[in-house]
Write a protein that holds these residues in place. Structure first.
Motif, PDB file in Angstrom:
ATOM      1  N   ARG A  65     -37.307  28.055  26.627  1.00 30.90           N
ATOM      2  CA  ARG A  65     -37.031  26.782  25.964  1.00 30.90           C
ATOM      3  C   ARG A  65     -37.311  25.623  26.908  1.00 30.90           C
ATOM      4  O   ARG A  65     -37.116  25.743  28.118  1.00 30.90           O
ATOM      5  N   LYS A  66     -37.727  24.514  26.312  1.00 30.14           N
ATOM      6  CA  LYS A  66     -37.954  23.305  27.101  1.00 30.14           C
ATOM      7  C   LYS A  66     -37.570  22.098  26.261  1.00 30.14           C
ATOM      8  O   LYS A  66     -37.965  21.999  25.091  1.00 30.14           O
ATOM      9  N   SER A  67     -36.785  21.208  26.846  1.00 29.77           N
ATOM     10  CA  SER A  67     -36.407  19.958  26.196  1.00 29.77           C
ATOM     11  C   SER A  67     -36.862  18.814  27.094  1.00 29.77           C
ATOM     12  O   SER A  67     -36.702  18.887  28.316  1.00 29.77           O
ATOM     13  N   SER A 113     -35.003  23.244  31.130  1.00 32.09           N
ATOM     14  CA  SER A 113     -35.673  24.445  30.632  1.00 32.09           C
ATOM     15  C   SER A 113     -34.796  25.670  30.836  1.00 32.09           C
ATOM     16  O   SER A 113     -33.930  25.701  31.715  1.00 32.09           O
ATOM     17  N   PRO A 149     -31.055  23.178  27.386  1.00 27.85           N
ATOM     18  CA  PRO A 149     -31.896  23.042  26.182  1.00 27.85           C
ATOM     19  C   PRO A 149     -31.416  23.931  25.036  1.00 27.85           C
ATOM     20  O   PRO A 149     -32.008  24.967  24.737  1.00 27.85           O
ATOM     21  N   GLU A 150     -30.344  23.516  24.405  1.00 27.37           N
ATOM     22  CA  GLU A 150     -29.778  24.261  23.284  1.00 27.37           C
ATOM     23  C   GLU A 150     -30.012  23.440  22.019  1.00 27.37           C
ATOM     24  O   GLU A 150     -29.442  22.362  21.854  1.00 27.37           O
ATOM     25  N   ARG A 152     -31.550  23.642  17.623  1.00 30.79           N
ATOM     26  CA  ARG A 152     -31.953  24.394  16.438  1.00 30.79           C
ATOM     27  C   ARG A 152     -32.960  23.559  15.659  1.00 30.79           C
ATOM     28  O   ARG A 152     -32.836  22.340  15.578  1.00 30.79           O
ATOM     29  N   GLU A 205     -38.716  19.149  21.894  1.00 33.67           N
ATOM     30  CA  GLU A 205     -38.059  20.420  22.169  1.00 33.67           C
ATOM     31  C   GLU A 205     -39.040  21.529  21.822  1.00 33.67           C
ATOM     32  O   GLU A 205     -39.714  21.459  20.787  1.00 33.67           O
ATOM     33  N   LEU A 207     -39.663  25.876  21.712  1.00 35.54           N
ATOM     34  CA  LEU A 207     -39.150  27.243  21.771  1.00 35.54           C
ATOM     35  C   LEU A 207     -40.336  28.197  21.846  1.00 35.54           C
ATOM     36  O   LEU A 207     -41.191  28.209  20.954  1.00 35.54           O
ATOM     37  N   TYR A 208     -40.400  28.980  22.921  1.00 36.78           N
ATOM     38  CA  TYR A 208     -41.464  29.973  23.091  1.00 36.78           C
ATOM     39  C   TYR A 208     -40.957  31.320  22.569  1.00 36.78           C
ATOM     40  O   TYR A 208     -39.909  31.804  22.999  1.00 36.78           O
ATOM     41  N   ARG A 209     -41.724  31.931  21.656  1.00 35.36           N
ATOM     42  CA  ARG A 209     -41.286  33.188  21.045  1.00 35.36           C
ATOM     43  C   ARG A 209     -42.082  34.404  21.511  1.00 35.36           C
ATOM     44  O   ARG A 209     -41.538  35.495  21.633  1.00 35.36           O
TER      45      ARG A 209
END
Length: 251
Positions: A65-67, A113, A149-150, A152, A205, A207-209
């Protein structure tokens, strides 16, 4: 003078180069993320926990994750300082902050991150070794760290803009995976032309999956949530597999 928050912090100065700017002579988001990535890589090499240091244990770092918040984009020739520091652990996750400063220590960009360690044989999450956990004693106090970096994302419902890509050899990183900066760059390509030409990213933001490899055919889709906010996803063609998702805010 720079104010360091931890003995683990790494800092490096750069000048914004001609191949890193847009038509307004401002550094692009992908270029700045590459500088953050370079600083982080130099930091883990310095600390002895780079992917090459961890090879013997069959583990490797994976960005989850990265914000990012963008206050101002630096211009051509401007001297900037990129700072990064590991900031903590949470179960099997590790955290890292980045800050980019301009002249007189003006804060231009900040980013947090989340990472995990992956077993390179089983391709599953690996526990954090004790010699890495030992760094916690030197990490900055929580009040000196950025929020973790939390986030949704809303449900992706329809693609207003789309663009296709093929993963070429020079798109790969040292793990032979699609470089994580290109995930962001390609998701930002599927945008209205006027946004790219007249506006700038104010926050993002990501999100890498899943990873992507050489010769994969990908496509990115963008949904407009409102005039300043866009939802993105990067997909693998054929499998219709979601590789990454992002939300961007523009001004």
């Amino acid at each position: 003078m720079p104010q360091f928050i931890s003995p683990l912090e790494y800092s490096e100065s750069f000048a914004v180069r001609t191949y890193e700017i847009d038509h307004c002579k401002r550094a692009t988001i992908p270029a700045l993320i590459r500088l953050m990535q370079e600083a982080a890589m130099q930091n883990v090499i310095q600390l002895g926990v780079s992917i090459w240091d961890l090879e013997a244990q069959n583990i490797s770092w994976v960005l989850l994750r990265k914000s990012m918040q963008v206050f101002r984009l630096p211009g051509l020739g401007e001297r900037i300082r990129v700072s990064t520091c590991p900031t903590g652990f949470d179960r099997r996750f590790t955290y890292r902050d980045y800050k980019i400063f301009g002249a007189d220590e003006e804060l231009l960009i900040q980013s947090s991150s989340a990472w995990l360690l992956m077993d390179t044989i089983t391709r599953r999450m690996a526990p954090i070794p004790g010699f890495i956990l030992d760094f916690e004693a030197k990490m900055p106090a929580p009040e000196k760290c950025l929020p973790r970096p939390e986030f949704r994302f809303p449900k992706f419902e329809q693609a207003n803009f789309t663009k296709a890509f093929e993963v070429n050899w020079h798109d790969l990183d040292f793990n032979l995976h699609l470089n994580n900066t290109l995930y962001i760059q390609w998701m930002l390509e599927a945008m209205p032309p006027d946004m790219l030409q007249e506006k700038r990213v104010a926050g993002m933001e990501v999100l890498y999956r899943a990873e992507s490899r050489w010769n994969d055919v990908l496509y990115t889709e963008t949904q407009m949530l409102d005039e300043h906010t866009y939802l993105h996803r990067l997909m693998k063609k054929g499998e219709e597999k979601e590789l990454a998702m992002a939300l961007s805010r523009w001004e």
